[in-house]
Design a protein around this motif. Sequence first.
Motif, PDB file in Angstrom:
ATOM      1  N   THR A  92       0.863  -1.173   0.000  1.00  0.00           N
ATOM      2  CA  THR A  92       0.000   0.000   0.000  1.00  0.00           C
ATOM      3  C   THR A  92       0.904   1.229   0.000  1.00  0.00           C
ATOM      4  O   THR A  92       2.085   1.125   0.344  1.00  0.00           O
ATOM      5  N   ARG A  94       1.003   3.445   2.150  1.00  0.00           N
ATOM      6  CA  ARG A  94       1.536   3.584   3.507  1.00  0.00           C
ATOM      7  C   ARG A  94       2.809   2.768   3.672  1.00  0.00           C
ATOM      8  O   ARG A  94       3.846   3.272   4.120  1.00  0.00           O
ATOM      9  N   GLU A  95       2.739   1.495   3.262  1.00  0.00           N
ATOM     10  CA  GLU A  95       3.902   0.624   3.423  1.00  0.00           C
ATOM     11  C   GLU A  95       5.064   1.095   2.558  1.00  0.00           C
ATOM     12  O   GLU A  95       6.223   1.060   2.971  1.00  0.00           O
ATOM     13  N   GLU A 125      -5.829  11.025   0.312  1.00  0.00           N
ATOM     14  CA  GLU A 125      -5.934  10.353   1.616  1.00  0.00           C
ATOM     15  C   GLU A 125      -6.646   9.014   1.572  1.00  0.00           C
ATOM     16  O   GLU A 125      -6.225   8.054   2.193  1.00  0.00           O
ATOM     17  N   GLN A 126      -7.730   8.948   0.775  1.00  0.00           N
ATOM     18  CA  GLN A 126      -8.537   7.722   0.817  1.00  0.00           C
ATOM     19  C   GLN A 126      -7.858   6.526   0.168  1.00  0.00           C
ATOM     20  O   GLN A 126      -8.336   5.410   0.263  1.00  0.00           O
ATOM     21  N   TYR A 128      -4.629   5.794   0.787  1.00  0.00           N
ATOM     22  CA  TYR A 128      -3.384   5.556   1.516  1.00  0.00           C
ATOM     23  C   TYR A 128      -3.213   4.098   1.941  1.00  0.00           C
ATOM     24  O   TYR A 128      -2.116   3.601   2.077  1.00  0.00           O
ATOM     25  N   ASP A 129      -4.334   3.390   2.151  1.00  0.00           N
ATOM     26  CA  ASP A 129      -4.239   1.995   2.596  1.00  0.00           C
ATOM     27  C   ASP A 129      -4.752   1.003   1.566  1.00  0.00           C
ATOM     28  O   ASP A 129      -5.069  -0.136   1.903  1.00  0.00           O
ATOM     29  N   ASN A 130      -4.825   1.419   0.326  1.00  0.00           N
ATOM     30  CA  ASN A 130      -5.239   0.469  -0.714  1.00  0.00           C
ATOM     31  C   ASN A 130      -4.015  -0.065  -1.435  1.00  0.00           C
ATOM     32  O   ASN A 130      -3.050   0.651  -1.644  1.00  0.00           O
ATOM     33  N   MET A 131      -4.112  -1.316  -1.817  1.00  0.00           N
ATOM     34  CA  MET A 131      -2.963  -1.890  -2.496  1.00  0.00           C
ATOM     35  C   MET A 131      -2.708  -1.138  -3.803  1.00  0.00           C
ATOM     36  O   MET A 131      -3.636  -0.789  -4.528  1.00  0.00           O
TER      37      MET A 131
END
Lengths: 259, 546
Positions: A92, A94-95, A125-126, A128-131
Amino acid sequence: MVAIVIENLVKSFGDLVAVNDVSLEVREGEIYALLGPNGAGKTTTIKMLMGLLDPDSGSAKVFGIDSNENPVEVKNLVGYVPEEQQLYDSLTPRELFNFIASIRGLPEEKITKRMKEFLKALDFEQYYDNMIITLSQGNKQKTMLIAALLHRPKLLILDEPFSSLDVRSAKIMKDIVKIHTENGGSVLLSTHVMEVAEGLCDRVGIIDEGKLIEEGTLEELRSKSEKEGATLESLFLKLTEQEEDVAKGVAILREALTD
Amino acid sequence: MKRSESWRYAGVVAQEVRFKAFLEANPANLARVKENPDKISKALKSQSRISVIFSTMILIMLSVLTLAASAFDTELGNPDARLAVGFAVYLILSFVVIFFLNLTTTTGLFTSGAMRLPSTLPLTRVELEQLNFMTFVRIFIAPVVLSMVIFPIGCLIIFGPVVAIISFVACASNVSIAIGALIIVSKWFHKKTHQTDESRISSIIRVAASLGIVIGMISVYSIGSYLPDLIRFIIGLSSSMGEGFFTILALIFPFSFGFLAASIAFSSIIPFNTFLASLVGSAFYSLVAIVSYKRSGESLRAITLGGISTSSPGLLKEVVVETTSPLQGMIRKDLKLATRNIASAFIFAIPILLVVILFPMIQFWSDGPMRSLPALVALEYANLFGGITLVSVLMFDTQGASIHEGLPIRSRLILKTKTAIIMVPYALSMIALDIVFLLQPPISPWILLMPLIQIPCGYVIGMSVGATVFKVRGGGRAVAVNVTSDQAVGILAGIVAALAGIVPLVAYGLAMIATGSYIISLGAQGLSLLVMVLIARFQVPKLLKD
Ligand SMILES: Nc1ncnc2c1ncn2[C@@H]1O[C@H](COP(=O)(O)OP(=O)(O)OP(=O)(O)O)[C@@H](O)[C@H]1O
Ligand SMILES: [Mg+2]
């Protein structure tokens, strides 16, 4: 001090001379655009500048550091967005950003703050945690842009950075590039979008078949090609001797489409 | 659209899907396809040829083994039970083969989006479903056709035409149900591996699922040697449960088909109840197979048109950037990548694979207590596996070229990361070997120390194999390689690992021949390993270039 010095750079792939004796300079605080038709040698030049390809001869330096001898140091100073998008698909953002910040040894708190600002500005922002593999083309490009800007590099090297951004994000990115130079940063970018080069860049260099055929501000190019008030597009076509080709191509297409 | 037409179009789509899935599996191919498309299609052809040969061999092996066991191995039980159970065991195993051999490809299909091609054509919904299902079948044509042909032919030869017909129906149903299950599980797995809620549980599920799949594959490949035992076990278990148990078993998939076949071949011995149960069961499962066939088409269409939603719902989490040391950051990134890809998860299963392979071998080599030589050979095997693990770890980086290119990462940092990662499965392999050694009690307890002393060799193997691959493929720069398309690198890695890892073992062996003392031999092993660790630490990185 100059940000980039490229001297007599040559690179061939087999019989093809992709970059043929190119020399250019990018000064500090300057936005420099590399223009040229497909396959002209823009990406190859940039890759040698980043130390990703070994030149056959000549040299490329970033802030006085030779890209071939010390590529790691060059990458420390530069924010680079390559032309192709091969991100870590199964991470993601983030990672990915955690990884990049760790590699570059950036301070956590400052980067978190900066990241929030980036995400907000780019409306990201939305995601940020999607692959990453599930992101749209433009959002992938934003990911790469943030990755390149994260450490506040003094020099940005962008290979076709705006090709799939939406209107809003392209505008914001252009503004970011401007703000970056106002603070003394420099930019080298390659693009096909004439409006970008025209509206954004201080100087342009035109590459064709591996050779740097013209270089200068828009004004200088106009006077050289004796085309008063011409757009960059028509200058570009004239300088790369493609004006007639375009006319011919359009004629053929018109026939094909009106049959 | 006629069925034959649909079949023909499906061939075109299948070709495209294979091509895309192949590119998808290795981004490095993407670069090469522009330079040299011929090479890619050749690689693709040879890859699919290999997998056809592979499936054929496995299915023939399974057919021959089960048929031989059910027809001739009188030790296993009554002929009717042998046929029924053997038949069912074949069905189970071919189910597993079809399922596992194709799971990665299928999951890849969903990602590659190649199945979307037909939906851009002007076709009706029904035609589209039919086309999609046929495409799917054509992609997996080899195992499907083989599993429907080989076993029935065997049955025809041994048990006659009626049993052969039943076996054909059984195999067809089996394939249909297997493909149905394959689609469901691939969908689930695709979703799970692409969902990113950060909870521990979901990463555990991911790792467990990948491990389960890897172990499933391994057990298929090694099942040959266990097959008669499996039949004996099921027959034994059922007999001990009493006569009625067979009737219950006859209701269960895929035993129904087996008992139906047995009822025909041995109608005098099989109780009527069991026959009836198997008839009901077979009819039921054939029905399920037909439904599964219908549903698969639908479900494939839904996937290709609608995509699988993988976005994680729920609240947005707070944005923070967490940093670690560069080395740790690299390791974390690699482990994340590993748990999200079935093929990468393979590295976790290396120790298990090693045990599965070595256990029967060690038993075979040593009658009586285990001596030093089999232990040395086993350790050398582990070294070989260590080299292959390292290349698998190098595969992770085929993904993130664009990010890597811009980051100030020294080649030695990459080498260190990969080495650190493989040291874990290597150490686990050593512990696993110790367990194997315990099962075949060694002649001296000192032998149990050999694997433990060998553990630091993981470092030596990682560094030397990594540096060699970087030198050969990248001129000293860190590169990503893909063993599936670049087998030469895999072989090279195996050779280097075997050569580097054998040095301490040779030291042990020579000391053993010279002195006959375990303590001195272990000392020689440890000492030479120490020297190698130092070389790997200080000399090997000099081969690299940034
Ligand atoms: N690895 C390679 N092997 C062989 N030829 C190459 C390689 N990389 C680039 N080339 C060739 O070198 C020439 C210049 O390529 P380059 O990518 O620099 O062009 P470009 O100006 O960036 O074009 P575009 O605008 O399409 O991005 C092209 O003809 C290309 O085919
Ligand atoms: Mg380019």
